[in-house]
Structures are given as structure tokens and as C-alpha cells.
Design an enzyme around this catalytic site. Structure first.
Site, PDB file in Angstrom:
ATOM      1  CG  ASP A 197      -1.885   1.162   1.224  1.00  0.00           C
ATOM      2  OD1 ASP A 197      -3.007   0.976   0.724  1.00  0.00           O
ATOM      3  OD2 ASP A 197      -1.507   2.245   1.720  1.00  0.00           O
ATOM      4  CB  ILE A 198       1.147   4.176  -2.284  1.00  0.00           C
ATOM      5  CG1 ILE A 198       1.519   3.331  -3.506  1.00  0.00           C
ATOM      6  CG2 ILE A 198       1.927   5.497  -2.308  1.00  0.00           C
ATOM      7  CD1 ILE A 198       1.176   3.978  -4.831  1.00  0.00           C
TER       8      ILE A 198
ATOM      9  CG  ASN B  99      -5.065  10.893  -5.550  1.00  0.00           C
ATOM     10  OD1 ASN B  99      -4.438  10.957  -6.610  1.00  0.00           O
ATOM     11  ND2 ASN B  99      -5.570   9.761  -5.087  1.00  0.00           N
TER      12      ASN B  99
ATOM     13  CG  ASP C 210      -4.492   8.540 -12.444  1.00  0.00           C
ATOM     14  OD1 ASP C 210      -4.882   7.979 -11.401  1.00  0.00           O
ATOM     15  OD2 ASP C 210      -5.251   9.117 -13.247  1.00  0.00           O
TER      16      ASP C 210
ATOM     17  CD  GLU D 107      -4.573   3.810  -1.482  1.00  0.00           C
ATOM     18  OE1 GLU D 107      -4.754   4.195  -0.321  1.00  0.00           O
ATOM     19  OE2 GLU D 107      -5.470   3.820  -2.356  1.00  0.00           O
TER      20      GLU D 107
END
Length: 289
Positions: free
Chosen positions: A162-163, A170, A179, A205
Site C-alpha cells: 500500500d502506498i 491526490n 495516476d 493504491e
């Protein structure tokens, strides 16, 4: 098909005329036989000859009308298939559809339609199993590939990544940058894992990697190597800091696939609770780096 090919020299560009020729010859056999017999025996009767000739002509006309009625829907189908795919051109740029009789047009049209259908099915399969943003497998494609592994390869480790702080990417830099970050991480994972490993976007993500034939320490080492390279060559920055990821790893050996993925997800959330930018294993739930 053999008879069709054997008679192709008769009006090669018109199936209707070929059928007419064969029917004409066939319907005139009785008249020809009677004429030969009459001339040989001298017993030919003019009335009988003309009656047989008239009946033969009427039969020929009726046969032609029936052939035309039977071929009409087939001709419409062949034309529809030809219109759907467009007129083919030869190397000189000339229309070649006129050089084909009805069967050839129908045969070629069916084959073009089959190729078009096969292409559409491949495209639909690609859309169903590939993540359109990153170009790697999506969740469905990942599960399909795992389930299709041979028995000798159904063991290894799942890692769910997971980022970290992706919402800030965002919110502060826009969804286009978000993106780009997703594509960049997908590229790093694909480039820095082995051909035997399977990489996919799990959703949002989150990404998933199946490290084929390894144990937890080896999977963690592979993720640490990717994380270390992301420090030196970041895929992006948040508030001046390189973007990182957290991960959870769980070993899988031919059995409860769903359970192993759930345990990897639980290990991921443990890593995030412990401060992010680390990998936890599902066995001890302790940071691996």
C-alpha cells in the site's frame, strides 16, 4: 466441397450460372436419350419429341426459379458479411470481391467474422484481466493466473503493498500525479521482480505480488531492495519526502489461498500501524525492516 472445387472451372465467378449449367445438362438427359434412341431406331415421334422438349424447358425454368429463391438469402448473407468487413483489396489496390463466387464470398466472410470475433474476445479478456491504468494484471487477472499455476509452483509468498499517504498525493498534487505514481510503482514492481513472480494491482493504491517458491525472509528482502531503490530514485515526493510503501507478507503452500491473502492484508495493516514504510510478516507480525 470436393464437388464444388471440381466444378470450379464452370463459370468460376458465378455460382448461380454454374448451378444453372448443371441443372440444364441434367434436365436434358431424358430428351437427349430419347433423341438418340429415336434416331437409332427410326421410331422418333414428332409430337412426343416436342412434348418432351417443352416439359424439359418448363422444368429447367422451374429449377432456375427454385435455385434463385434458395440462393437469395445466402447471397444477402454473403453481402452482409462483406459489407461488415469492407471490400478487400489486392496488392494493386483493386477490388477482389468481384472475382469471387457466392461460396467464396460466404466462406471468406465467415472467416473474417470469426477473426473479428476472436479479436474482440481477446480484447474483452484483456480488459477483464488487465488494469487499464497501470498495464499490469488486475485482481481478477491475478487470481486467474494463481489458480492456473501447476502444482509444482503452487507455493511461495503473497505480499500486499500500500502506498503510504497516497491520499495526500491526490489531494495536494492532483489525481493526474496520483495516476502517474501508481503507474511508476507498477513499473518498479514489474521490473524489479523475477519473471516467475506475479504482480498485479489489487485495488486503489494497493498492489499484490506473488513471490514464487520463496519463504518469508526472501520475499521481505526483495521488497526491501525495491524500497531502498525508491529512496535513492523516488517515484515521487510528498512534502519533500520520497514516496514509500508498506507491505504485508504471508507464506502460501497449496491450500487456503483466500486465507493467505487475508493474513497478508492483516500484516500490511500492522505495518501501517507501526509507522509505515516497512514490511510485516503474517507469522510474527513484526517489522521485517
Amino acid at each position: 466441397m470436393n464437388f464444388y472445387l471440381a466444378t470450379s472451372f464452370i463459370f468460376p465467378r458465378s455460382l448461380r450460372m454454374r448451378i444453372f449449367f448443371l441443372c440444364f445438362v441434367a434436365t436434358h438427359v431424358p430428351l437427349l436419350a430419347y433423341t438418340v434412341w429415336g434416331l437409332a431406331t427410326g421410331r422418333i415421334a414428332a409430337v412426343a419429341f416436342w412434348l418432351l422438349l417443352t416439359a424439359t424447358a418448363v422444368g429447367t425454368v422451374l429449377a432456375l426459379m427454385g435455385i434463385g429463391a434458395l440462393l437469395a438469402p445466402i447471397e444477402k448473407l454473403a453481402d452482409a458479411l462483406g459489407d461488415q468487413e469492407g471490400e478487400e483489396e489486392d496488392q494493386g489496390g483493386h477490388d477482389t470481391s468481384r472475382a469471387q463466387d457466392l461460396i467464396q464470398k460466404l466462406y471468406n466472410g465467415v472467416h473474417r467474422a470469426r477473426r473479428s470475433t476472436d479479436k474482440a474476445m481477446r480484447e474483452l479478456d484483456l480488459v477483464a484481466h488487465e488494469d487499464m491504468l497501470t498495464g499490469i494484471l488486475n485482481r481478477r487477472g491475478f487470481m486467474k493466473k494463481i489458480n492456473s499455476l501447476p502444482a509444482s509452483q503452487r507455493h511461495g509468498c503473497f505480499a500486499i503493498l500500500d502506498i503510504d499517504y497516497f491520499k495526500q498525493v491526490n489531494d495536494e498534487m492532483g489525481h493526474d500525479e496520483g495516476d502517474r505514481v501508481l503507474r511508476a510503482l507498477a513499473g518498479r514492481l514489474s521490473e524489479q521482480t523475477r519473471r516467475a513472480d506475479i504482480v498485479a494491482r489489487w485495488g486503489g493504491e494497493e498492489f499484490v505480488v506473488f513471490f514464487n517458491g520463496v519463504i518469508e525472509t526472501e520475499a521481505c528482502w526483495a521488497l526491501e531492495r525495491i524500497a531502498w531503490r525508491m529512496q535513492g530514485d523516488p517515484i515521487g515526493r510528498i512534502k519533500g519526502r520520497p514516496i514509500t510503501f508498506s507491505g504485508g507478507v504471508c507464506r502460501w503452500v497449496e491450500g487456503d489461498l483466500t486465507g493467505s491473502l487475508i493474513h497478508a492484508d492483516e500484516a500490511l495493516y500492522e505495518a501501517k500501524r507501526n509507522g509505515r514504510d516497512q514490511v510485516c510478516t503474517a507469522v510474527a507480525l513484526t517489522p521485517a525492516r
